[in-house]
Design a protein around this motif. Structure first.
Motif, PDB file in Angstrom:
ATOM      1  N   ARG A 138       0.831  -1.211   0.000  1.00  0.00           N
ATOM      2  CA  ARG A 138       0.000   0.000   0.000  1.00  0.00           C
ATOM      3  C   ARG A 138       0.861   1.256   0.000  1.00  0.00           C
ATOM      4  NH1 ARG A 138      -2.873  -2.813   4.074  1.00  0.00           N
ATOM      5  NH2 ARG A 138      -2.402  -1.213   5.626  1.00  0.00           N
ATOM      6  N   ALA A 139       1.999   1.202   0.714  1.00  0.00           N
ATOM      7  CA  ALA A 139       2.909   2.362   0.714  1.00  0.00           C
ATOM      8  C   ALA A 139       3.547   2.548  -0.659  1.00  0.00           C
ATOM      9  CB  ALA A 139       3.989   2.165   1.785  1.00  0.00           C
ATOM     10  N   HIS A 140       3.853   1.450  -1.323  1.00  0.00           N
ATOM     11  CA  HIS A 140       4.385   1.515  -2.693  1.00  0.00           C
ATOM     12  C   HIS A 140       3.395   2.216  -3.620  1.00  0.00           C
ATOM     13  CE1 HIS A 140       5.659   0.167  -6.671  1.00  0.00           C
ATOM     14  NE2 HIS A 140       4.551  -0.545  -6.804  1.00  0.00           N
ATOM     15  N   LEU A 141       2.131   1.866  -3.518  1.00  0.00           N
ATOM     16  CA  LEU A 141       1.119   2.494  -4.366  1.00  0.00           C
ATOM     17  C   LEU A 141       0.976   3.978  -4.034  1.00  0.00           C
ATOM     18  CD1 LEU A 141      -1.630  -0.311  -4.300  1.00  0.00           C
ATOM     19  CD2 LEU A 141       0.102   0.111  -6.053  1.00  0.00           C
ATOM     20  N   ALA A 142       1.012   4.299  -2.749  1.00  0.00           N
ATOM     21  CA  ALA A 142       0.865   5.695  -2.345  1.00  0.00           C
ATOM     22  C   ALA A 142       2.032   6.544  -2.840  1.00  0.00           C
ATOM     23  CB  ALA A 142       0.768   5.780  -0.824  1.00  0.00           C
ATOM     24  N   VAL A 388      18.972  -5.612  -2.226  1.00  0.00           N
ATOM     25  CA  VAL A 388      19.980  -4.906  -1.437  1.00  0.00           C
ATOM     26  C   VAL A 388      19.703  -3.403  -1.445  1.00  0.00           C
ATOM     27  CG1 VAL A 388      22.429  -4.329  -1.296  1.00  0.00           C
ATOM     28  CG2 VAL A 388      21.720  -6.690  -1.739  1.00  0.00           C
ATOM     29  N   ARG A 389      19.336  -2.867  -2.605  1.00  0.00           N
ATOM     30  CA  ARG A 389      19.040  -1.427  -2.668  1.00  0.00           C
ATOM     31  C   ARG A 389      17.811  -1.090  -1.829  1.00  0.00           C
ATOM     32  NH1 ARG A 389      20.987  -1.998  -8.093  1.00  0.00           N
ATOM     33  NH2 ARG A 389      18.906  -2.570  -8.818  1.00  0.00           N
ATOM     34  N   ALA A 390      16.777  -1.929  -1.897  1.00  0.00           N
ATOM     35  CA  ALA A 390      15.561  -1.665  -1.122  1.00  0.00           C
ATOM     36  C   ALA A 390      15.851  -1.721   0.376  1.00  0.00           C
ATOM     37  CB  ALA A 390      14.474  -2.672  -1.497  1.00  0.00           C
ATOM     38  N   MET A 391      16.632  -2.717   0.796  1.00  0.00           N
ATOM     39  CA  MET A 391      16.994  -2.817   2.210  1.00  0.00           C
ATOM     40  C   MET A 391      17.866  -1.629   2.622  1.00  0.00           C
ATOM     41  SD  MET A 391      15.988  -5.707   3.887  1.00  0.00           S
ATOM     42  CE  MET A 391      17.315  -6.334   4.935  1.00  0.00           C
ATOM     43  N   GLY A 392      18.795  -1.240   1.745  1.00  0.00           N
ATOM     44  CA  GLY A 392      19.664  -0.116   2.060  1.00  0.00           C
ATOM     45  C   GLY A 392      18.897   1.185   2.242  1.00  0.00           C
ATOM     46  N   ARG A 393      17.892   1.405   1.397  1.00  0.00           N
ATOM     47  CA  ARG A 393      17.063   2.610   1.547  1.00  0.00           C
ATOM     48  C   ARG A 393      16.293   2.572   2.868  1.00  0.00           C
ATOM     49  NH1 ARG A 393      13.774   2.991  -4.042  1.00  0.00           N
ATOM     50  NH2 ARG A 393      12.739   4.741  -2.988  1.00  0.00           N
ATOM     51  N   ALA A 394      15.809   1.405   3.247  1.00  0.00           N
ATOM     52  CA  ALA A 394      15.025   1.292   4.473  1.00  0.00           C
ATOM     53  C   ALA A 394      15.900   1.485   5.711  1.00  0.00           C
ATOM     54  CB  ALA A 394      14.321  -0.055   4.529  1.00  0.00           C
ATOM     55  N   PHE A 395      17.094   0.884   5.721  1.00  0.00           N
ATOM     56  CA  PHE A 395      17.941   0.911   6.905  1.00  0.00           C
ATOM     57  C   PHE A 395      18.926   2.068   6.916  1.00  0.00           C
ATOM     58  CE2 PHE A 395      16.314  -3.349   7.226  1.00  0.00           C
ATOM     59  CZ  PHE A 395      16.289  -3.600   8.588  1.00  0.00           C
ATOM     60  N   GLY A 396      19.169   2.664   5.751  1.00  0.00           N
ATOM     61  CA  GLY A 396      20.105   3.776   5.699  1.00  0.00           C
ATOM     62  C   GLY A 396      21.534   3.383   5.994  1.00  0.00           C
ATOM     63  N   PHE A 423      15.802 -13.762  -0.689  1.00  0.00           N
ATOM     64  CA  PHE A 423      15.338 -13.773   0.695  1.00  0.00           C
ATOM     65  C   PHE A 423      15.183 -12.341   1.185  1.00  0.00           C
ATOM     66  CE2 PHE A 423      17.479 -17.720  -0.094  1.00  0.00           C
ATOM     67  CZ  PHE A 423      16.723 -18.677   0.573  1.00  0.00           C
ATOM     68  N   LEU A 424      14.024 -12.058   1.774  1.00  0.00           N
ATOM     69  CA  LEU A 424      13.775 -10.739   2.346  1.00  0.00           C
ATOM     70  C   LEU A 424      13.139 -10.937   3.711  1.00  0.00           C
ATOM     71  CD1 LEU A 424      13.718  -7.656   2.165  1.00  0.00           C
ATOM     72  CD2 LEU A 424      11.487  -7.829   1.051  1.00  0.00           C
ATOM     73  N   GLY A 425      13.933 -10.765   4.755  1.00  0.00           N
ATOM     74  CA  GLY A 425      13.432 -10.930   6.108  1.00  0.00           C
ATOM     75  C   GLY A 425      14.111  -9.975   7.056  1.00  0.00           C
ATOM     76  N   SER A 452       9.917  -3.534   1.546  1.00  0.00           N
ATOM     77  CA  SER A 452       8.921  -4.069   0.627  1.00  0.00           C
ATOM     78  C   SER A 452       8.346  -2.967  -0.264  1.00  0.00           C
ATOM     79  CB  SER A 452       7.802  -4.747   1.422  1.00  0.00           C
ATOM     80  OG  SER A 452       6.753  -5.185   0.578  1.00  0.00           O
ATOM     81  N   ALA A 453       8.113  -1.797   0.311  1.00  0.00           N
ATOM     82  CA  ALA A 453       7.566  -0.680  -0.464  1.00  0.00           C
ATOM     83  C   ALA A 453       8.506  -0.240  -1.575  1.00  0.00           C
ATOM     84  CB  ALA A 453       7.266   0.493   0.475  1.00  0.00           C
ATOM     85  N   TYR A 454       9.816  -0.300  -1.331  1.00  0.00           N
ATOM     86  CA  TYR A 454      10.783   0.130  -2.329  1.00  0.00           C
ATOM     87  C   TYR A 454      11.094  -0.961  -3.352  1.00  0.00           C
ATOM     88  CZ  TYR A 454      11.804   3.694   1.238  1.00  0.00           C
ATOM     89  OH  TYR A 454      11.714   4.711   2.159  1.00  0.00           O
ATOM     90  N   LEU A 455      10.923  -2.203  -2.967  1.00  0.00           N
ATOM     91  CA  LEU A 455      11.420  -3.311  -3.780  1.00  0.00           C
ATOM     92  C   LEU A 455      10.719  -3.414  -5.127  1.00  0.00           C
ATOM     93  CD1 LEU A 455      13.183  -5.817  -4.141  1.00  0.00           C
ATOM     94  CD2 LEU A 455      11.451  -7.113  -2.851  1.00  0.00           C
ATOM     95  N   TRP A 456       9.403  -3.284  -5.136  1.00  0.00           N
ATOM     96  CA  TRP A 456       8.671  -3.569  -6.370  1.00  0.00           C
ATOM     97  C   TRP A 456       9.023  -2.579  -7.480  1.00  0.00           C
ATOM     98  CZ3 TRP A 456       8.263  -7.851  -4.550  1.00  0.00           C
ATOM     99  CH2 TRP A 456       7.716  -8.126  -3.299  1.00  0.00           C
ATOM    100  N   GLY A 457       9.163  -1.309  -7.152  1.00  0.00           N
ATOM    101  CA  GLY A 457       9.556  -0.341  -8.168  1.00  0.00           C
ATOM    102  C   GLY A 457      10.976  -0.566  -8.657  1.00  0.00           C
TER     103      GLY A 457
END
Length: 471
Positions: A138-142, A388-396, A423-425, A452-457
């Motif tokens: 839902r955050a990805h869509l928003a 890795v990029r999606a996790m990096g954006r989330a964790f900084g 794997f995404l956990g 998860s929000a960053y990954l799909w794009g």
């Protein structure tokens, strides 16, 4: 100030986190214990709850899938974009048994929040890690203004993982067409620890067997016959002792022939993890390390194949003396496999190795039980790089890499669907999977939502499936 997609995602999570946690708590209250036949209806209720919540999230398709055992959940939301990759997310909605009298501080199926921790059976394994994808989507869509995901998104949430997935392979083969995907994401895994975010890149496989050895037709007198007839207990001991050479390598010809060796880059990345061997030994309840020469402890448990004697028995083990040559003896052996090794080949090599060592006068039976294939995603795979990029954006912060020494259904997904497994956990070792007081760190759960929000794009932009490239 112009809002960035990341700031939109975080703002959306601020607004919806409380409702997300309340929904998760509702799901955690369902005691979906697959190992307990008396809880079968609860497992079904869990599947129906999730299917309804996925439809509420926006999935146009969300179904409860029957198996010969307990039900799974399937959901699908097409992107509508030509050439978009198709991604399947795997998890499970069944949980381990739990009761207050086991030593829990709280009722295991009545979620309790203490500080930044949510305690309940299934909070980390695996309901929390499945459910974070609903808010992430839902955050990805928003953030993107889309009305459908940037990828063709599918979910498969199993109902028997904690019981060994007895019907999962059959379900995959039956529904292979509907499950077809360009990449599979397993959200049933974790990170190194709370301050070291990591992505797992592979799991070992496993095959195990029981070896039954039969000598005399009954126990016989060791004075009258010992030393003149073969002793099956001695044969069992000799087999166990011969499994490894002096360098602790598995001494079965051909065992290492197909092993995909660690690269220097992978070894360097493993070495960067903050590994405390003394602490690890305490967790292992052991008093020293041992293993294949030339490899670190992490390399041994993540990237090297092994052979273990799980049990040896036979003859007389009661009090006092009973001087016999026993009629029979038995071994249980297991073999952890790594990328490149094939279960069927290893089973044949083991069988031939054992049979060549059985002396005349001893009859053997070798029965292989379960099997799971290894899986490995190369570090340069584009879908892994998106993760890795999606996790990096989330964790900084920089994301490091691990593997899993254990085994699971991930390789079955790779084999049947012909797709790479990622794997995404966000779970951490202190979460207490399968133990008392299981919990999830709410801050890390939110990071999972954000990733998860960053990954799909990111996948839609950088991951081109092989079929699309061929066109």
């Amino acid at each position: 100030m112009t809002k960035t997609p990341d700031s939109v995602v975080r703002s959306y999570l601020d607004q919806h986190q409380a409702a997300f946690l309340a929904d998760l708590a509702d799901w955690l209250r369902i005691p979906s214990v697959s190992a307990d036949p008396d809880r079968a209806q609860d497992v079904r209720r869990s599947a129906e709850w999730l299917a309804a919540k996925l439809r509420e999230t926006g999935f146009p398709v969300a179904e409860v899938w029957e198996t010969d055992g307990l039900p799974a959940v399937f959901a699908e939301w097409p992107s509508g974009e030509p050439g978009a990759p198709t991604v399947l997310v795997y998890g499970h909605h069944d949980v381990q048994p739990a009761a207050k009298e086991d030593g829990w501080d709280t009722e295991p199926f009545e979620p309790v929040t203490v500080g930044d921790r949510l305690y309940a059976r299934g909070a980390a394994d695996d309901k929390g890690q499945v459910f974070f994808h609903t808010l992430g989507l839902r955050a990805h869509l928003a953030a993107t203004g889309r009305t459908a995901p940037a990828v063709n998104l599918k979910l498969l949430v199993e109902g028997e993982e904690e019981s060994g997935s007895p019907n999962f392979g059959a379900l995959l083969r039956r529904e292979a067409d509907r499950l077809a995907a360009d990449a599979v994401f397993v959200s049933d895994t974790g990170m190194w620890n709370e301050t070291t975010p990591t992505v797992c890149t592979g799991m070992r496989g496993i095959t195990d067997c029981q070896v039954d050895l039969y000598g005399p037709d009954s126990d016989i007198h060791s004075g009258s016959f010992g030393g003149a007839v073969p002793n099956p207990a001695t044969v069992a001991a000799e087999l166990a002792a011969a499994l490894h050479d002096a360098e602790r390598r598995v001494d079965i010809p051909g065992f290492y022939d197909d092993v995909i060796e660690l690269t220097e880059r992978e070894r360097e990345l493993f070495a960067r993890l903050p590994f405390d061997e003394e602490q690890w030994l305490r967790v292992a309840k052991s008093h020293g390390t041992q293993g294949e020469a030339g490899y670190s402890t992490l390399e041994r448990i993540w990237a090297r194949p092994t052979a273990e004697v799980n049990g040896v028995w036979g003859g007389y083990t009661g009090p006092g003396r009973k001087t016999i040559v026993p009629a029979e003896a038995h071994l249980k052996l297991s073999f952890r496999l790594v990328a490149g090794q094939r279960v069927e080949k290893i089973q044949q090599l083991v069988r031939e190795w054992i049979e060549a060592r059985i002396p005349a006068g001893v009859r053997s039976e070798i029965v292989f039980k379960g099997a799971s294939r290894p899986c490995l995603t190369p570090l340069d795979h584009p879908a892994l790089q998106s993760t890795v990029r999606a996790m990096g954006r989330a964790f900084g912060q920089e994301i490091l890499f691990t593997r899993e020494g254990g085994s699971g259904p991930a390789a079955d997904l790779a084999e049947v669907l012909g797709a790479p497994v990622l794997f995404l956990g966000i779970s951490v070792p202190s979460d207490g999977w399968h133990s008392i007081n299981e919990k999830v760190e709410i801050g890390l759960l939110r990071k999972g939502v954000e990733a998860s929000a960053y990954l799909w794009g990111d996948l839609a932009e950088h991951f081109r499936p092989a079929a699309a490239d061929a066109n």
